[in-house]
Write a protein that holds these residues in place. Structure first.
Motif, PDB file in Angstrom:
ATOM      1  N   ALA A  43      52.698  12.685  23.064  1.00  0.00           N
ATOM      2  CA  ALA A  43      52.799  12.308  21.653  1.00  0.00           C
ATOM      3  C   ALA A  43      54.196  12.638  21.143  1.00  0.00           C
ATOM      4  O   ALA A  43      54.777  13.662  21.505  1.00  0.00           O
ATOM      5  CB  ALA A  43      51.751  13.044  20.826  1.00  0.00           C
ATOM      6  N   GLU A  99      50.947  16.433  12.264  1.00  0.00           N
ATOM      7  CA  GLU A  99      50.417  15.572  13.326  1.00  0.00           C
ATOM      8  C   GLU A  99      49.048  14.983  12.988  1.00  0.00           C
ATOM      9  O   GLU A  99      48.490  14.195  13.761  1.00  0.00           O
ATOM     10  CB  GLU A  99      50.324  16.352  14.635  1.00  0.00           C
ATOM     11  CG  GLU A  99      49.402  17.551  14.563  1.00  0.00           C
ATOM     12  CD  GLU A  99      49.549  18.483  15.765  1.00  0.00           C
ATOM     13  OE1 GLU A  99      49.088  18.104  16.858  1.00  0.00           O
ATOM     14  OE2 GLU A  99      50.106  19.581  15.587  1.00  0.00           O
ATOM     15  N   PRO A 114      45.076  13.918  17.065  1.00  0.00           N
ATOM     16  CA  PRO A 114      45.007  13.229  18.353  1.00  0.00           C
ATOM     17  C   PRO A 114      45.638  14.039  19.480  1.00  0.00           C
ATOM     18  O   PRO A 114      46.176  15.132  19.256  1.00  0.00           O
ATOM     19  CB  PRO A 114      45.782  11.932  18.101  1.00  0.00           C
ATOM     20  CG  PRO A 114      46.663  12.221  16.939  1.00  0.00           C
ATOM     21  CD  PRO A 114      46.033  13.339  16.151  1.00  0.00           C
ATOM     22  N   THR A 172      42.881  19.234  20.291  1.00  0.00           N
ATOM     23  CA  THR A 172      42.642  18.076  19.434  1.00  0.00           C
ATOM     24  C   THR A 172      41.395  18.339  18.606  1.00  0.00           C
ATOM     25  O   THR A 172      40.559  19.172  18.965  1.00  0.00           O
ATOM     26  CB  THR A 172      42.458  16.785  20.258  1.00  0.00           C
ATOM     27  OG1 THR A 172      41.151  16.782  20.855  1.00  0.00           O
ATOM     28  CG2 THR A 172      43.508  16.675  21.345  1.00  0.00           C
ATOM     29  N   THR A 198      45.266   5.586  19.394  1.00  0.00           N
ATOM     30  CA  THR A 198      45.976   6.671  20.078  1.00  0.00           C
ATOM     31  C   THR A 198      44.970   7.500  20.849  1.00  0.00           C
ATOM     32  O   THR A 198      43.815   7.647  20.403  1.00  0.00           O
ATOM     33  CB  THR A 198      46.731   7.558  19.059  1.00  0.00           C
ATOM     34  OG1 THR A 198      47.506   8.532  19.741  1.00  0.00           O
ATOM     35  CG2 THR A 198      45.777   8.255  18.114  1.00  0.00           C
ATOM     36  N   ARG A 203      46.025  12.776  11.328  1.00  0.00           N
ATOM     37  CA  ARG A 203      45.827  11.402  10.875  1.00  0.00           C
ATOM     38  C   ARG A 203      44.530  11.309  10.073  1.00  0.00           C
ATOM     39  O   ARG A 203      43.689  12.210  10.109  1.00  0.00           O
ATOM     40  CB  ARG A 203      45.756  10.464  12.081  1.00  0.00           C
ATOM     41  CG  ARG A 203      46.953  10.555  13.016  1.00  0.00           C
ATOM     42  CD  ARG A 203      48.226  10.005  12.393  1.00  0.00           C
ATOM     43  NE  ARG A 203      48.106   8.588  12.073  1.00  0.00           N
ATOM     44  CZ  ARG A 203      48.258   7.601  12.951  1.00  0.00           C
ATOM     45  NH1 ARG A 203      48.517   7.881  14.222  1.00  0.00           N
ATOM     46  NH2 ARG A 203      48.149   6.343  12.583  1.00  0.00           N
TER      47      ARG A 203
END
Length: 501
Positions: free
Chosen positions: A244, A205, A239, A180, A150, A207
């Motif tokens: 998104a 959101e 990300p 980010t 991503t 990861r």
């Protein structure tokens, strides 16, 4: 007999773990080196050596730089930092022996040598004494983004890289403010890092990537990772938000956030406000304040005139009812003569009862001007708007008299405009009935902006022609002091102690 030349020092980046991601130059340098050095824990295993193992020959001289401690528990008299400083000094001295003998030394480093790498401690101690070259490597940040598949950062988004060892509140603030992010050095820090993601509103959101490109690689949603299973070689990733999908957990649930942008540009925004503005689907506001907010791909902007506050509030709430995340922007603090009241008043209607509304504070015009002038609001003060559009002048005059009789410092908002030219003069004359003509008055105009002007004048000399809607007035009390310092700067302050009697 020729003089012995010093050897050459190399800091060799090996990439994130897969030997196939080593650069051609890294392989060349290892092949040419006489000495291969690498850091390891006391168990003797070195991740750096294992990455480069296929390029280390039997005739290489190997220098294993074994850390004396891996946690902050040590009996060293200088503590953990003292133990490491001694270790780095000793390791550099060992490498210097080889360099003095004319040998080429390659210090291996996972990722990039100058990116949170152990090599940099050798570099700082040796690079000014020996010819040195650093070979960059693929970082764990790039590897993690690649393994997630991503975009990490796109367009004008800002990437923030954070060590998980930061205090939890600091992590929370930085995660809330950035577009980010990658948080490194997890392991034992993971519980605090996860709480920071949750407190900043970014957990849905986020990861997780563990041992990117290495054996045992694992990826997933950060919220689903068990704390006890997280090693040091793991990162948390926020990300790119551009294109998104909305994270699970916010299925169409809209909200209105009323945010204060402070008196001017980005320097006055709080981290919380930055984050909400970045996450919004729609930004609504008076065009002048809307222009302070960066344009973001995929985000809709709705500007309007300054005199339609109720309509603006209704529009924002209707967007939120349709599942949109809406930021209503306001200058200064939204709760001080600004949009928060209009939004909350409209939101009190039954049809908006289920729309979440929150208010985020901002730096007020009074606080900004006061800080520029010194500390005129250091004691009790009153805040009054001189605009008679929403309340009669008689009410304003009564409040001015009451505050003046109470000897309060006054912060006067909305003092004048092109259509309201007499209020400042009336207020000045009324205050002169209770205050000395020498009372300091701070005129703060466009504080924080390109046309900033902060001046102090006597109350008797206050000229209404020098005041407009972009100006705020701070009128001192009987105790407010006004002096010129040795550097020529005038400062104004009100003592915190009030005289008895």
């Amino acid at each position: 007999m020729s003089e012995q030349k010093n050897g050459r020092l190399y800091g060799v980046g090996l990439g994130p773990g897969d030997p196939a991601l080593m650069t051609v130059r890294a392989v060349q340098v290892i092949a040419e080196a006489d000495v291969v050095a690498y850091h390891s824990a006391r168990h003797g295993r070195s991740i750096a050596r294992s990455i480069a193992a296929g390029h280390i020959r039997p005739d290489h001289i190997e220098e294993a730089l074994v850390y004396p401690v891996t946690t902050e528990t040590t009996d060293h008299p200088g503590g953990y930092r003292g133990a490491l400083d001694d270790f780095y000094a000793e390791a550099a001295a060992r490498l210097a022996v080889h360099l003095d003998a004319g040998r080429t030394v390659a210090v291996l480093a996972e990722g990039d040598p100058l990116f949170y790498g152990s090599y940099m401690h050798m570099h700082k101690r040796l690079a000014d004494r020996y010819p040195t070259e650093v070979i960059p490597g693929v970082t764990s940040v790039s590897a993690a983004a690649a393994r997630l598949g991503t975009p990490l950062v796109e367009g004008e988004e800002v990437l923030t890289i954070l060590p998980g060892t930061l205090p939890e509140e600091e992590l929370t603030a930085r995660l809330a403010a950035t577009d980010t992010a990658v948080v490194m050095k997890l392991g034992r820090t993971f519980p605090a890092v996860r709480r920071a993601f949750e407190a900043s509103g970014r957990l849905p959101e986020a990861r997780y990537v563990e041992r990117a490109t290495m054996a045992g690689e694992r990826t997933g949603e950060l919220a689903e990772i068990e704390a006890g299973s997280v090693p040091y070689f793991a990162v948390a990733v926020l990300p790119s938000r551009i294109d998104a999908p909305r994270p699970e957990g916010t299925p169409g649930g809209g909200e209105v956030a009323v945010v204060g942008t402070g008196p001017a540009g980005p320097l006055w925004l709080t981290p919380e406000t930055r984050g909400v503005l970045a996450a919004a689907d729609d930004v609504v506001g008076y065009t002048t304040y809307l222009d302070r907010v960066p344009v973001r791909p995929g985000q809709s902007r709705h500007g309007s005139d300054n005199k339609v506050e109720s309509e603006r509030a209704e529009f924002a709430l209707d967007l939120a009812r349709r599942g949109r995340r809406v930021a209503v922007v306001s200058g200064g603090d939204p709760g001080v003569f600004a949009m928060a009241t209009a939004v909350l008043e409209t939101a009190s209607q039954d049809r908006y009862a289920d729309v979440p509304v929150r208010v985020l504070p901002g730096v007020t015009a009074a606080n900004a001007a006061a800080a520029r002038a010194g500390a005129p609001l250091g004691h009790d003060y009153a805040t009054i708007s001189l605009s008679d559009r929403l309340k009669p002048w008689e009410v304003i005059a009564e409040r001015l008299r009451a505050a003046a009789c109470a000897d309060l410092v006054l912060a006067l908002y909305n003092p004048g405009s092109r259509s309201r030219t007499w209020q400042v003069g009336k207020a000045r004359d009324l205050l002169l009935e209770h205050r000395s003509p020498d009372t300091p008055v701070v005129l703060g105009r466009d504080v924080g902006g390109p046309a900033e002007s902060v001046r102090t004048v006597r109350l008797a000399d206050l000229d209404p022609a020098e005041v407009d809607m972009r100006t705020i007035l701070i009128v001192g009390s009987s105790q407010t002091r006004w002096v010129r310092r040795g550097d020529g700067r005038q400062i104004v302050w009100t003592p915190r102690r009030y005289p008895e009697g």
